[in-house]
Write an enzyme that holds these catalytic residues in place. Structure first.
Site, PDB file in Angstrom:
ATOM      1  N   TYR A  61       0.835  -1.204   0.000  1.00 16.78           N
ATOM      2  CA  TYR A  61       0.000   0.000   0.000  1.00 16.78           C
ATOM      3  C   TYR A  61       0.873   1.258   0.000  1.00 16.78           C
ATOM      4  O   TYR A  61       0.626   2.203  -0.754  1.00 16.78           O
ATOM      5  CB  TYR A  61      -0.915  -0.019   1.224  1.00 16.78           C
ATOM      6  CG  TYR A  61      -1.966   1.061   1.239  1.00 16.78           C
ATOM      7  CD1 TYR A  61      -3.081   0.988   0.411  1.00 16.78           C
ATOM      8  CD2 TYR A  61      -1.855   2.159   2.089  1.00 16.78           C
ATOM      9  CE1 TYR A  61      -4.056   1.975   0.428  1.00 16.78           C
ATOM     10  CE2 TYR A  61      -2.830   3.150   2.120  1.00 16.78           C
ATOM     11  CZ  TYR A  61      -3.924   3.045   1.284  1.00 16.78           C
ATOM     12  OH  TYR A  61      -4.884   4.026   1.307  1.00 16.78           O
ATOM     13  N   LYS A  76       1.004   4.105  -2.955  1.00 13.78           N
ATOM     14  CA  LYS A  76       0.635   5.495  -2.696  1.00 13.78           C
ATOM     15  C   LYS A  76       1.818   6.448  -2.866  1.00 13.78           C
ATOM     16  O   LYS A  76       1.640   7.608  -3.244  1.00 13.78           O
ATOM     17  CB  LYS A  76       0.028   5.625  -1.303  1.00 13.78           C
ATOM     18  CG  LYS A  76      -1.309   4.897  -1.152  1.00 13.78           C
ATOM     19  CD  LYS A  76      -2.338   5.390  -2.158  1.00 13.78           C
ATOM     20  CE  LYS A  76      -3.709   4.792  -1.931  1.00 13.78           C
ATOM     21  NZ  LYS A  76      -4.723   5.305  -2.876  1.00 13.78           N
TER      22      LYS A  76
END
Length: 252
Positions: free
Chosen positions: A160, A164
């Site tokens: 993640y 991002k």
């Protein structure tokens, strides 16, 4: 049809619930026609429900579209559907995202790839597709959802965080490429926001998180949507390539 052409058009990926739904609501409140996106045909009824509610409340035109943005053809079809229905795409909000948490040493390739494919590659697919009409009309707003995790990292979220952080680099790059065509690109980096993801946390986990937040509370989806609404406006025309954290002071 004249009314539709006169209104700006926003495409919001992953907009059936949580932050995405709040963003769709705010952009409709600003008078934009909104393309509401679900990730699959199975979840299309949820998009239809959101779209109908926005039309009823704000009198704007809406279009529910099922598209998995990780798939190039489906991301292209999403933008094509907006162009066919409204003749323009003015605002793109890349909100669709997933998590598959786990420690790096134990994470499978499948869990890593799934998050990268949706969060990062899906954002790229939509940016590329929307950039063409935006450049042609010489006006556009691209707003990508990053995360404070992409800025500072977080144990147990290597996939993640990587996705991002990648969104941030992508945003800065496309901002440089499109600025001369009056198209801006910015990233919003939410902290802990009260959504389905945080609802799954225990009370003790929520207390531990809240203790790290200067404002003393989790954020609300509206806190993100309010910023997106501004970044999508004419007033934000001189803001591009920026990463704005919305985290209640957690990262200070």
């Amino acid at each position: 049809m004249a009314e539709m052409i006169d209104r700006r058009v926003a495409v919001v990926t992953g907009s059936t619930r949580g932050i995405g739904r709040a963003i769709a609501h705010e952009l409709a409140a600003a008078g934009m026609n909104v393309v509401v996106n679900s990730s699959s045909e199975r979840s299309l009824p949820a998009a239809e429900e959101v779209a109908a509610a926005l039309t009823q409340e704000f009198g704007v035109e809406t279009l529910p579209v099922a598209a998995n943005v990780a798939v190039e053809a489906e991301a292209n079809a999403l933008i094509d559907a907006a162009m066919e229905a409204f003749g323009r795409v003015d605002v793109l909000v890349n909100n669709a995202g997933i998590t598959r948490d786990g420690l790096a040493a134990r994470m499978s390739d499948e869990d890593f790839d799934a998050v990268i494919d949706i969060n990062l590659k899906g954002t790229f697919h939509c940016c590329r597709a929307a950039a063409k009409p935006m450049m042609k009309q010489r006006w556009g707003r691209i707003i990508n959802m990053s995360s404070v995790v992409g800025v500072y990292g977080n144990a147990g979220q290597i996939n993640y965080a990587a996705s991002k952080a990648g969104v941030i680099g992508m945003t800065k790059t496309i901002a440089k490429e499109l600025a001369k065509r009056n198209v801006t690109a910015n990233a919003v980096a939410p902290g802990f926001i009260a959504t389905d993801m945080t609802d799954a946390l225990s009370d003790s986990q929520k207390e531990a998180i809240t203790s790290r937040i200067g404002c003393g509370r989790l954020g609300e989806p509206a806190d993100i949507a309010n910023l997106v609404r501004f970044l999508a406006s004419d007033e934000a025309s001189y803001i591009t390539g920026q990463v704005i954290c919305v985290d209640g002071g957690m990262s200070l």
